[in-house]
Design a protein around this motif. Sequence first.
Motif, PDB file in Angstrom:
ATOM      1  N   ASN A  78       0.639  -0.911  -0.155  1.00 28.06           N
ATOM      2  CA  ASN A  78      -0.012  -0.054  -0.072  1.00 28.06           C
ATOM      3  C   ASN A  78       1.399   1.266  -0.235  1.00 28.06           C
ATOM      4  O   ASN A  78       1.052   1.768   1.499  1.00 28.06           O
ATOM      5  CB  ASN A  78      -0.833  -0.115   1.691  1.00 28.06           C
ATOM      6  CG  ASN A  78      -1.661   1.212   1.543  1.00 28.06           C
ATOM      7  OD1 ASN A  78      -2.132   2.377   0.634  1.00 28.06           O
ATOM      8  ND2 ASN A  78      -2.815   1.722   2.409  1.00 28.06           N
ATOM      9  N   LEU A  79       1.025   1.981  -0.947  1.00 25.69           N
ATOM     10  CA  LEU A  79       2.099   2.801  -1.411  1.00 25.69           C
ATOM     11  C   LEU A  79       1.110   4.284  -0.537  1.00 25.69           C
ATOM     12  O   LEU A  79       2.107   5.502  -0.503  1.00 25.69           O
ATOM     13  CB  LEU A  79       2.255   2.861  -3.144  1.00 25.69           C
ATOM     14  CG  LEU A  79       3.451   1.490  -2.772  1.00 25.69           C
ATOM     15  CD1 LEU A  79       3.686   2.424  -4.616  1.00 25.69           C
ATOM     16  CD2 LEU A  79       4.000   2.057  -2.664  1.00 25.69           C
ATOM     17  N   LYS A  80       0.187   4.065  -0.441  1.00 29.00           N
ATOM     18  CA  LYS A  80      -0.267   5.782  -0.368  1.00 29.00           C
ATOM     19  C   LYS A  80       0.537   5.183   1.937  1.00 29.00           C
ATOM     20  O   LYS A  80      -0.462   6.796   1.889  1.00 29.00           O
ATOM     21  CB  LYS A  80      -1.634   5.057   0.212  1.00 29.00           C
ATOM     22  CG  LYS A  80      -2.278   5.860  -1.717  1.00 29.00           C
ATOM     23  CD  LYS A  80      -4.009   5.617  -1.540  1.00 29.00           C
ATOM     24  CE  LYS A  80      -4.352   5.914  -2.870  1.00 29.00           C
ATOM     25  NZ  LYS A  80      -5.653   5.348  -3.114  1.00 29.00           N
ATOM     26  N   ASP A  81       0.394   4.274   1.701  1.00 28.50           N
ATOM     27  CA  ASP A  81       1.183   4.056   3.501  1.00 28.50           C
ATOM     28  C   ASP A  81       2.612   4.662   3.623  1.00 28.50           C
ATOM     29  O   ASP A  81       2.890   3.806   2.849  1.00 28.50           O
ATOM     30  CB  ASP A  81       0.439   2.813   4.295  1.00 28.50           C
ATOM     31  CG  ASP A  81       1.160   2.926   5.694  1.00 28.50           C
ATOM     32  OD1 ASP A  81       1.832   2.944   5.748  1.00 28.50           O
ATOM     33  OD2 ASP A  81      -0.201   2.777   6.790  1.00 28.50           O
ATOM     34  N   GLU A  82       2.356   5.307   4.494  1.00 31.96           N
ATOM     35  CA  GLU A  82       4.336   5.349   4.393  1.00 31.96           C
ATOM     36  C   GLU A  82       5.374   4.746   4.748  1.00 31.96           C
ATOM     37  O   GLU A  82       6.400   4.886   4.120  1.00 31.96           O
ATOM     38  CB  GLU A  82       4.451   6.795   5.548  1.00 31.96           C
ATOM     39  CG  GLU A  82       4.186   7.685   5.609  1.00 31.96           C
ATOM     40  CD  GLU A  82       4.189   9.298   6.409  1.00 31.96           C
ATOM     41  OE1 GLU A  82       4.928   9.071   7.426  1.00 31.96           O
ATOM     42  OE2 GLU A  82       3.541  10.143   6.725  1.00 31.96           O
ATOM     43  N   ARG A  83       4.612   3.539   5.881  1.00 32.53           N
ATOM     44  CA  ARG A  83       5.539   2.961   5.726  1.00 32.53           C
ATOM     45  C   ARG A  83       5.903   1.891   4.688  1.00 32.53           C
ATOM     46  O   ARG A  83       6.476   0.928   4.780  1.00 32.53           O
ATOM     47  CB  ARG A  83       4.704   1.257   7.014  1.00 32.53           C
ATOM     48  CG  ARG A  83       4.956   2.161   8.662  1.00 32.53           C
ATOM     49  CD  ARG A  83       3.233   2.025   9.276  1.00 32.53           C
ATOM     50  NE  ARG A  83       1.551   1.306   8.807  1.00 32.53           N
ATOM     51  CZ  ARG A  83       1.602   0.700   9.342  1.00 32.53           C
ATOM     52  NH1 ARG A  83       1.523   0.051  10.659  1.00 32.53           N
ATOM     53  NH2 ARG A  83       0.516   1.218   9.270  1.00 32.53           N
ATOM     54  N   GLY A  84       4.330   1.680   3.352  1.00 30.21           N
ATOM     55  CA  GLY A  84       4.408   1.053   2.089  1.00 30.21           C
ATOM     56  C   GLY A  84       5.368   1.768   1.607  1.00 30.21           C
ATOM     57  O   GLY A  84       5.818   1.600   1.113  1.00 30.21           O
ATOM     58  N   GLN A  85       5.437   3.030   1.774  1.00 28.66           N
ATOM     59  CA  GLN A  85       6.418   3.366   0.976  1.00 28.66           C
ATOM     60  C   GLN A  85       7.855   3.418   1.838  1.00 28.66           C
ATOM     61  O   GLN A  85       9.201   3.043   0.599  1.00 28.66           O
ATOM     62  CB  GLN A  85       6.590   4.981   1.076  1.00 28.66           C
ATOM     63  CG  GLN A  85       5.199   5.314   0.457  1.00 28.66           C
ATOM     64  CD  GLN A  85       4.580   7.449   0.756  1.00 28.66           C
ATOM     65  OE1 GLN A  85       5.808   8.069   1.348  1.00 28.66           O
ATOM     66  NE2 GLN A  85       3.474   7.631   0.619  1.00 28.66           N
ATOM     67  N   ALA A  86       7.768   3.014   2.663  1.00 27.35           N
ATOM     68  CA  ALA A  86       9.789   3.250   3.367  1.00 27.35           C
ATOM     69  C   ALA A  86      10.021   1.873   3.036  1.00 27.35           C
ATOM     70  O   ALA A  86      10.955   1.151   2.933  1.00 27.35           O
ATOM     71  CB  ALA A  86       9.242   3.486   4.680  1.00 27.35           C
ATOM     72  N   ILE A  87       8.864   0.397   2.888  1.00 26.02           N
ATOM     73  CA  ILE A  87       9.006  -1.062   2.533  1.00 26.02           C
ATOM     74  C   ILE A  87      10.174  -0.718   0.652  1.00 26.02           C
ATOM     75  O   ILE A  87      10.716  -1.538   0.484  1.00 26.02           O
ATOM     76  CB  ILE A  87       8.467  -1.932   2.258  1.00 26.02           C
ATOM     77  CG1 ILE A  87       8.040  -1.837   4.377  1.00 26.02           C
ATOM     78  CG2 ILE A  87       8.808  -3.174   2.138  1.00 26.02           C
ATOM     79  CD1 ILE A  87       6.801  -3.014   4.045  1.00 26.02           C
TER      80      ILE A  87
END
Length: 406
Positions: A78-87
Amino acid sequence: MNALPLAGVRIADFTWIGAGSFTTKMFSDFGADVIKIESQQRLDSLRISRPFKDGKQGVNRSGYFSERNSNKRSITLNLKDERGQAIARRLIQRSDIVANNFTPGTMEKFGLGYDAVRAIKPEIIYLAMSMQGATGPERDYLGYGLTIGALTGLQFLSGLPGREPAGTGTNYPDHIPNPCHAAFAVLAALRHLRRTGEGQFIDVAQTEPTVSLLGPSVLDFTVNDRVQVRSGNEREHACPHGVYPCTGDDRWIAISVSSDSQWRALLQVLGSAQELESLAGASLQDRRREAARIDEGIAAVTRGRSAEELMETLQRAGVPASVVRNARDLVEDDAQLRHRQHWVSLDHAEMGRTLYGAPPYRMSDVGQVPTRAAPLLGEHTDEVLGSLLDLAAEEIDTLRTEGVLT
Protein backbone atom coordinates in the motif's frame (compact mmCIF):
# COMPACT_ATOMS: atom_id res chain seq x y z
CA MET A 1 18.44 -18.93 -13.32
CA ASN A 2 22.02 -18.14 -12.22
CA ALA A 3 23.28 -19.20 -15.67
CA LEU A 4 21.09 -16.68 -17.50
CA PRO A 5 22.78 -13.53 -18.86
CA LEU A 6 20.92 -11.05 -16.61
CA ALA A 7 21.30 -13.02 -13.38
CA GLY A 8 22.29 -10.70 -10.55
CA VAL A 9 20.31 -7.73 -11.88
CA ARG A 10 17.31 -6.71 -9.76
CA ILE A 11 14.41 -4.51 -10.86
CA ALA A 12 11.90 -2.85 -8.56
CA ASP A 13 9.03 -3.02 -11.02
CA PHE A 14 6.20 -0.52 -10.55
CA THR A 15 4.98 -0.93 -14.14
CA TRP A 16 1.56 -2.16 -15.12
CA ILE A 17 -0.62 -2.87 -18.15
CA GLY A 18 1.14 -3.49 -21.49
CA ALA A 19 4.33 -1.66 -22.48
CA GLY A 20 5.85 -1.43 -19.00
CA SER A 21 5.13 -5.04 -18.11
CA PHE A 22 6.53 -6.26 -21.43
CA THR A 23 9.71 -4.22 -20.90
CA THR A 24 10.50 -5.81 -17.55
CA LYS A 25 9.43 -9.26 -18.80
CA MET A 26 12.31 -9.17 -21.27
CA PHE A 27 14.63 -8.83 -18.28
CA SER A 28 12.94 -11.40 -16.05
CA ASP A 29 12.90 -14.06 -18.78
CA PHE A 30 16.69 -13.81 -19.02
CA GLY A 31 17.42 -14.05 -15.35
CA ALA A 32 16.88 -10.64 -13.74
CA ASP A 33 15.09 -10.69 -10.39
CA VAL A 34 12.06 -8.58 -11.29
CA ILE A 35 9.94 -7.82 -8.24
CA LYS A 36 6.54 -6.53 -9.28
CA ILE A 37 5.05 -4.10 -6.76
CA GLU A 38 1.25 -4.39 -6.86
CA SER A 39 -1.76 -3.40 -4.81
CA GLN A 40 -5.09 -5.06 -4.20
CA GLN A 41 -6.57 -1.57 -3.98
CA ARG A 42 -5.61 -0.73 -7.56
CA LEU A 43 -5.05 -3.84 -9.61
CA ASP A 44 -2.93 -4.00 -12.70
CA SER A 45 -5.58 -3.79 -15.42
CA LEU A 46 -4.11 -6.84 -17.14
CA ARG A 47 -5.04 -8.99 -14.13
CA ILE A 48 -8.70 -8.41 -14.94
CA SER A 49 -8.33 -8.57 -18.73
CA ARG A 50 -9.45 -11.44 -20.94
CA PRO A 51 -8.88 -14.19 -21.79
CA PHE A 52 -9.37 -16.03 -18.48
CA LYS A 53 -8.40 -19.65 -17.93
CA ASP A 54 -11.47 -21.86 -18.49
CA GLY A 55 -13.54 -18.67 -18.85
CA LYS A 56 -13.45 -18.18 -15.07
CA GLN A 57 -12.65 -14.61 -14.11
CA GLY A 58 -10.11 -13.91 -11.38
CA VAL A 59 -7.07 -11.78 -10.59
CA ASN A 60 -4.79 -14.78 -11.08
CA ARG A 61 -6.46 -16.22 -14.17
CA SER A 62 -5.73 -13.76 -16.97
CA GLY A 63 -3.76 -15.18 -19.86
CA TYR A 64 -2.86 -11.64 -20.94
CA PHE A 65 -1.33 -10.83 -17.56
CA SER A 66 0.46 -14.17 -17.40
CA GLU A 67 2.11 -13.77 -20.78
CA ARG A 68 3.46 -10.33 -19.85
CA ASN A 69 4.74 -11.26 -16.38
CA SER A 70 6.53 -14.59 -16.60
CA ASN A 71 9.47 -15.19 -14.29
CA LYS A 72 8.60 -12.23 -12.03
CA ARG A 73 7.95 -12.14 -8.30
CA SER A 74 4.94 -10.24 -6.95
CA ILE A 75 4.54 -8.36 -3.69
CA THR A 76 1.61 -6.22 -2.55
CA LEU A 77 2.30 -2.83 -0.99
CA ASN A 78 0.00 0.00 0.00
CA LEU A 79 2.04 2.93 -1.29
CA LYS A 80 -0.42 5.42 0.22
CA ASP A 81 0.85 4.34 3.63
CA GLU A 82 4.19 5.80 4.74
CA ARG A 83 5.28 2.37 5.97
CA GLY A 84 4.57 0.93 2.52
CA GLN A 85 6.67 3.70 0.99
CA ALA A 86 9.47 2.94 3.45
CA ILE A 87 9.43 -0.72 2.40
CA ALA A 88 9.55 0.33 -1.27
CA ARG A 89 12.62 2.46 -0.53
CA ARG A 90 14.34 -0.47 1.20
CA LEU A 91 13.60 -2.61 -1.83
CA ILE A 92 14.99 0.07 -4.15
CA GLN A 93 18.20 0.21 -2.12
CA ARG A 94 18.68 -3.46 -2.96
CA SER A 95 17.82 -3.02 -6.64
CA ASP A 96 19.70 -1.87 -9.72
CA ILE A 97 16.73 -0.53 -11.66
CA VAL A 98 13.43 1.16 -10.85
CA ALA A 99 10.81 1.00 -13.60
CA ASN A 100 7.42 2.69 -13.93
CA ASN A 101 5.09 3.74 -16.72
CA PHE A 102 2.85 6.13 -14.78
CA THR A 103 1.92 9.69 -15.70
CA PRO A 104 4.68 12.10 -14.54
CA GLY A 105 4.19 13.07 -10.90
CA THR A 106 2.62 9.79 -9.78
CA MET A 107 5.79 8.30 -8.30
CA GLU A 108 6.54 11.65 -6.66
CA LYS A 109 3.25 11.41 -4.75
CA PHE A 110 4.60 8.26 -3.11
CA GLY A 111 7.98 9.83 -2.36
CA LEU A 112 9.54 7.63 -5.04
CA GLY A 113 10.39 10.12 -7.79
CA TYR A 114 13.84 10.09 -9.34
CA ASP A 115 15.31 12.79 -7.10
CA ALA A 116 14.11 11.02 -3.96
CA VAL A 117 15.34 7.65 -5.16
CA ARG A 118 18.71 9.01 -6.27
CA ALA A 119 19.17 10.51 -2.81
CA ILE A 120 19.10 7.04 -1.26
CA LYS A 121 20.87 5.24 -4.13
CA PRO A 122 22.88 7.55 -6.43
CA GLU A 123 23.79 4.79 -8.89
CA ILE A 124 20.18 3.75 -9.55
CA ILE A 125 18.91 3.35 -13.10
CA TYR A 126 15.46 4.89 -13.16
CA LEU A 127 13.16 4.12 -16.09
CA ALA A 128 10.09 6.32 -16.56
CA MET A 129 7.98 5.60 -19.64
CA SER A 130 4.91 7.82 -19.71
CA MET A 131 2.92 8.64 -22.83
CA GLN A 132 4.48 12.06 -23.54
CA GLY A 133 7.62 12.06 -21.41
CA ALA A 134 8.58 13.94 -18.27
CA THR A 135 8.62 17.45 -19.76
CA GLY A 136 6.68 19.54 -22.24
CA PRO A 137 3.15 21.00 -22.52
CA GLU A 138 1.51 17.53 -22.69
CA ARG A 139 3.57 15.80 -19.99
CA ASP A 140 0.54 15.33 -17.72
CA TYR A 141 -1.60 13.58 -20.34
CA LEU A 142 -2.61 10.02 -19.50
CA GLY A 143 -2.56 7.60 -22.42
CA TYR A 144 -2.89 3.97 -23.40
CA GLY A 145 -1.85 2.02 -26.50
CA LEU A 146 -4.95 3.05 -28.43
CA THR A 147 -4.50 6.77 -27.75
CA ILE A 148 -0.78 6.56 -28.49
CA GLY A 149 -1.62 5.02 -31.85
CA ALA A 150 -4.02 7.88 -32.55
CA LEU A 151 -1.68 10.67 -31.45
CA THR A 152 1.22 9.42 -33.56
CA GLY A 153 -0.73 8.95 -36.80
CA LEU A 154 -0.56 5.15 -36.76
CA GLN A 155 -4.32 4.91 -36.42
CA PHE A 156 -4.88 7.37 -39.28
CA LEU A 157 -3.06 5.05 -41.70
CA SER A 158 -4.87 1.87 -40.69
CA GLY A 159 -8.10 0.97 -42.48
CA LEU A 160 -9.81 0.87 -45.85
CA PRO A 161 -9.74 3.71 -48.39
CA GLY A 162 -12.54 6.21 -47.82
CA ARG A 163 -13.48 4.67 -44.48
CA GLU A 164 -12.87 5.80 -40.89
CA PRO A 165 -9.48 4.95 -39.29
CA ALA A 166 -9.58 1.37 -38.02
CA GLY A 167 -6.45 1.40 -35.87
CA THR A 168 -4.51 -1.56 -34.58
CA GLY A 169 -5.70 -1.63 -30.98
CA THR A 170 -2.76 -1.68 -28.60
CA ASN A 171 -0.80 -4.18 -30.68
CA TYR A 172 1.96 -1.89 -31.91
CA PRO A 173 2.55 0.74 -29.19
CA ASP A 174 2.34 -1.65 -26.24
CA HIS A 175 4.15 -4.63 -27.69
CA ILE A 176 6.72 -3.52 -30.25
CA PRO A 177 8.39 -0.09 -30.26
CA ASN A 178 7.90 1.07 -26.69
CA PRO A 179 9.06 -1.94 -24.65
CA CYS A 180 11.90 -2.68 -27.08
CA HIS A 181 13.23 0.89 -27.05
CA ALA A 182 12.89 1.07 -23.26
CA ALA A 183 14.69 -2.26 -22.75
CA PHE A 184 17.52 -1.15 -25.04
CA ALA A 185 17.90 2.09 -23.07
CA VAL A 186 18.07 0.16 -19.78
CA LEU A 187 20.71 -2.22 -21.17
CA ALA A 188 22.76 0.77 -22.33
CA ALA A 189 22.42 2.31 -18.86
CA LEU A 190 23.55 -0.94 -17.25
CA ARG A 191 26.61 -0.91 -19.48
CA HIS A 192 27.24 2.74 -18.55
CA LEU A 193 26.87 1.87 -14.86
CA ARG A 194 29.38 -0.95 -15.18
CA ARG A 195 31.91 1.33 -16.88
CA THR A 196 31.49 4.47 -14.76
CA GLY A 197 29.56 3.61 -11.59
CA GLU A 198 27.00 6.28 -12.55
CA GLY A 199 23.25 5.82 -12.59
CA GLN A 200 20.83 7.16 -15.16
CA PHE A 201 17.39 8.71 -15.50
CA ILE A 202 15.74 7.28 -18.62
CA ASP A 203 12.78 9.32 -19.86
CA VAL A 204 10.83 7.42 -22.52
CA ALA A 205 7.93 9.22 -24.18
CA GLN A 206 5.92 6.33 -25.61
CA THR A 207 4.65 8.41 -28.50
CA GLU A 208 8.16 8.82 -29.90
CA PRO A 209 9.13 5.15 -30.42
CA THR A 210 5.73 4.67 -32.04
CA VAL A 211 6.47 7.48 -34.50
CA SER A 212 9.53 5.49 -35.55
CA LEU A 213 7.16 2.98 -37.18
CA LEU A 214 5.99 5.62 -39.62
CA GLY A 215 9.24 6.38 -41.45
CA PRO A 216 7.90 5.99 -45.02
CA SER A 217 4.88 8.18 -44.29
CA VAL A 218 7.00 10.89 -42.68
CA LEU A 219 9.45 10.83 -45.60
CA ASP A 220 6.63 10.95 -48.13
CA PHE A 221 5.44 14.17 -46.52
CA THR A 222 8.84 15.79 -45.99
CA VAL A 223 10.11 14.88 -49.49
CA ASN A 224 6.92 14.95 -51.59
CA ASP A 225 4.62 17.13 -49.47
CA ARG A 226 2.11 14.27 -49.66
CA VAL A 227 0.04 13.00 -46.72
CA GLN A 228 -0.47 9.27 -47.03
CA VAL A 229 -3.99 8.00 -46.37
CA ARG A 230 -5.59 4.66 -45.61
CA SER A 231 -5.02 2.17 -48.41
CA GLY A 232 -6.19 -1.14 -46.94
CA ASN A 233 -4.10 -3.91 -48.51
CA GLU A 234 -3.13 -1.85 -51.56
CA ARG A 235 0.55 -1.02 -52.14
CA GLU A 236 2.14 1.05 -54.89
CA HIS A 237 4.90 -1.47 -55.51
CA ALA A 238 2.69 -4.56 -55.86
CA CYS A 239 -0.49 -5.73 -57.57
CA PRO A 240 -2.24 -7.97 -56.79
CA HIS A 241 -1.55 -7.40 -53.12
CA GLY A 242 -4.33 -8.66 -50.88
CA VAL A 243 -6.07 -11.37 -48.91
CA TYR A 244 -8.36 -13.82 -50.69
CA PRO A 245 -10.93 -16.37 -49.44
CA CYS A 246 -10.23 -20.10 -49.53
CA THR A 247 -12.21 -23.24 -48.74
CA GLY A 248 -13.21 -23.78 -45.14
CA ASP A 249 -14.63 -21.57 -42.44
CA ASP A 250 -12.91 -18.16 -42.43
CA ARG A 251 -9.81 -19.40 -44.27
CA TRP A 252 -7.74 -16.94 -46.31
CA ILE A 253 -4.52 -16.58 -48.25
CA ALA A 254 -2.36 -13.49 -48.62
CA ILE A 255 -0.74 -12.94 -52.04
CA SER A 256 1.76 -10.26 -53.01
CA VAL A 257 2.96 -9.83 -56.60
CA SER A 258 5.69 -7.26 -57.21
CA SER A 259 7.10 -8.33 -60.59
CA ASP A 260 5.80 -9.31 -64.01
CA SER A 261 7.33 -12.78 -63.70
CA GLN A 262 5.48 -13.37 -60.43
CA TRP A 263 2.26 -12.22 -62.10
CA ARG A 264 2.67 -14.72 -64.91
CA ALA A 265 3.49 -17.48 -62.41
CA LEU A 266 0.37 -16.63 -60.40
CA LEU A 267 -1.85 -16.90 -63.47
CA GLN A 268 -0.31 -20.24 -64.35
CA VAL A 269 -1.01 -21.61 -60.86
CA LEU A 270 -4.57 -20.28 -60.78
CA GLY A 271 -5.23 -21.79 -64.19
CA SER A 272 -8.99 -21.32 -64.31
CA ALA A 273 -8.92 -17.54 -63.89
CA GLN A 274 -10.15 -17.05 -67.44
CA GLU A 275 -11.39 -13.52 -66.78
CA LEU A 276 -7.74 -12.52 -66.16
CA GLU A 277 -6.29 -13.98 -69.37
CA SER A 278 -6.46 -10.65 -71.17
CA LEU A 279 -4.20 -9.18 -68.48
CA ALA A 280 -1.50 -11.84 -68.78
CA GLY A 281 0.98 -9.34 -70.22
CA ALA A 282 -0.10 -6.39 -68.07
CA SER A 283 2.55 -4.25 -66.42
CA LEU A 284 2.41 -3.21 -62.78
CA GLN A 285 0.76 0.09 -63.66
CA ASP A 286 -1.78 -1.67 -65.89
CA ARG A 287 -2.54 -4.13 -63.12
CA ARG A 288 -2.99 -1.34 -60.58
CA ARG A 289 -5.60 0.27 -62.84
CA GLU A 290 -7.44 -3.06 -62.98
CA ALA A 291 -6.88 -3.95 -59.32
CA ALA A 292 -10.55 -4.44 -58.45
CA ARG A 293 -11.11 -6.73 -61.44
CA ILE A 294 -7.97 -8.70 -60.62
CA ASP A 295 -8.99 -9.16 -56.98
CA GLU A 296 -12.41 -10.46 -58.06
CA GLY A 297 -10.85 -12.87 -60.54
CA ILE A 298 -8.37 -14.26 -58.02
CA ALA A 299 -11.03 -14.65 -55.33
CA ALA A 300 -13.26 -16.56 -57.74
CA VAL A 301 -10.54 -19.22 -58.03
CA THR A 302 -9.15 -19.27 -54.48
CA ARG A 303 -12.61 -19.90 -52.99
CA GLY A 304 -12.35 -23.43 -54.30
CA ARG A 305 -8.78 -24.07 -53.16
CA SER A 306 -7.20 -25.12 -49.87
CA ALA A 307 -5.20 -22.23 -48.39
CA GLU A 308 -2.35 -24.50 -47.27
CA GLU A 309 -2.01 -26.31 -50.59
CA LEU A 310 -2.30 -23.11 -52.59
CA MET A 311 0.35 -21.44 -50.44
CA GLU A 312 2.82 -24.25 -51.06
CA THR A 313 2.11 -24.29 -54.81
CA LEU A 314 2.50 -20.53 -55.15
CA GLN A 315 5.71 -20.46 -53.13
CA ARG A 316 7.21 -23.21 -55.31
CA ALA A 317 6.31 -21.08 -58.33
CA GLY A 318 8.10 -18.08 -56.82
CA VAL A 319 4.99 -16.14 -55.82
CA PRO A 320 5.01 -14.66 -52.27
CA ALA A 321 2.00 -16.14 -50.51
CA SER A 322 0.98 -17.27 -47.04
CA VAL A 323 -1.95 -18.72 -45.21
CA VAL A 324 -3.65 -16.19 -42.93
CA ARG A 325 -3.23 -18.04 -39.67
CA ASN A 326 -5.35 -17.85 -36.54
CA ALA A 327 -4.35 -18.64 -32.95
CA ARG A 328 -5.13 -22.35 -33.29
CA ASP A 329 -2.91 -22.57 -36.37
CA LEU A 330 -0.01 -20.90 -34.58
CA VAL A 331 -0.19 -23.07 -31.48
CA GLU A 332 -1.05 -26.44 -33.02
CA ASP A 333 0.04 -26.43 -36.65
CA ASP A 334 3.02 -24.11 -37.14
CA ALA A 335 5.96 -26.42 -37.86
CA GLN A 336 8.54 -23.62 -37.67
CA LEU A 337 7.43 -22.37 -34.25
CA ARG A 338 7.34 -25.97 -33.06
CA HIS A 339 10.87 -26.58 -34.34
CA ARG A 340 12.16 -23.50 -32.52
CA GLN A 341 10.30 -24.52 -29.34
CA HIS A 342 8.55 -21.18 -29.27
CA TRP A 343 5.69 -22.39 -27.08
CA VAL A 344 6.63 -23.16 -23.50
CA SER A 345 4.27 -24.88 -21.05
CA LEU A 346 4.69 -23.88 -17.40
CA ASP A 347 2.88 -24.79 -14.19
CA HIS A 348 0.89 -21.86 -12.79
CA ALA A 349 -0.13 -21.93 -9.13
CA GLU A 350 -3.83 -21.42 -9.89
CA MET A 351 -4.33 -22.03 -13.62
CA GLY A 352 -2.25 -25.19 -13.82
CA ARG A 353 -0.40 -25.96 -17.05
CA THR A 354 -0.40 -22.80 -19.17
CA LEU A 355 1.22 -21.73 -22.42
CA TYR A 356 3.83 -18.98 -22.80
CA GLY A 357 5.66 -17.59 -25.80
CA ALA A 358 9.45 -17.74 -25.71
CA PRO A 359 11.46 -14.62 -26.59
CA PRO A 360 11.83 -14.32 -30.38
CA TYR A 361 15.60 -14.82 -30.21
CA ARG A 362 17.83 -17.64 -29.05
CA MET A 363 21.18 -17.23 -27.30
CA SER A 364 23.97 -19.79 -27.23
CA ASP A 365 24.44 -21.59 -23.90
CA VAL A 366 21.05 -20.32 -22.67
CA GLY A 367 18.38 -22.92 -22.21
CA GLN A 368 14.66 -22.62 -22.72
CA VAL A 369 13.05 -19.50 -21.28
CA PRO A 370 10.79 -18.48 -19.63
CA THR A 371 11.23 -20.94 -16.79
CA ARG A 372 8.55 -19.78 -14.29
CA ALA A 373 4.90 -18.94 -14.74
CA ALA A 374 3.52 -15.53 -13.82
CA PRO A 375 3.07 -14.89 -10.09
CA LEU A 376 -0.14 -14.84 -8.11
CA LEU A 377 -1.06 -11.44 -6.71
CA GLY A 378 1.28 -10.91 -3.76
CA GLU A 379 2.61 -14.46 -4.00
CA HIS A 380 6.12 -13.48 -2.92
CA THR A 381 5.41 -10.76 -0.36
CA ASP A 382 6.58 -12.78 2.64
CA GLU A 383 9.53 -14.21 0.72
CA VAL A 384 10.84 -10.82 -0.44
CA LEU A 385 10.22 -8.98 2.82
CA GLY A 386 11.73 -11.79 4.86
CA SER A 387 14.73 -13.02 2.89
CA LEU A 388 15.61 -9.82 1.02
CA LEU A 389 14.59 -7.04 3.43
CA ASP A 390 15.19 -9.00 6.65
CA LEU A 391 11.77 -8.36 8.19
CA ALA A 392 10.73 -10.83 10.90
CA ALA A 393 7.64 -12.96 10.36
CA GLU A 394 5.85 -11.22 13.25
CA GLU A 395 6.52 -7.81 11.73
CA ILE A 396 5.22 -8.96 8.35
CA ASP A 397 2.04 -10.29 9.98
CA THR A 398 1.52 -6.97 11.76
CA LEU A 399 2.03 -4.98 8.56
CA ARG A 400 -0.47 -7.19 6.77
CA THR A 401 -3.04 -6.87 9.55
CA GLU A 402 -2.68 -3.10 9.50
CA GLY A 403 -3.23 -2.85 5.75
CA VAL A 404 0.31 -2.00 4.68
CA LEU A 405 0.74 -5.15 2.57
CA THR A 406 -2.44 -4.82 0.49
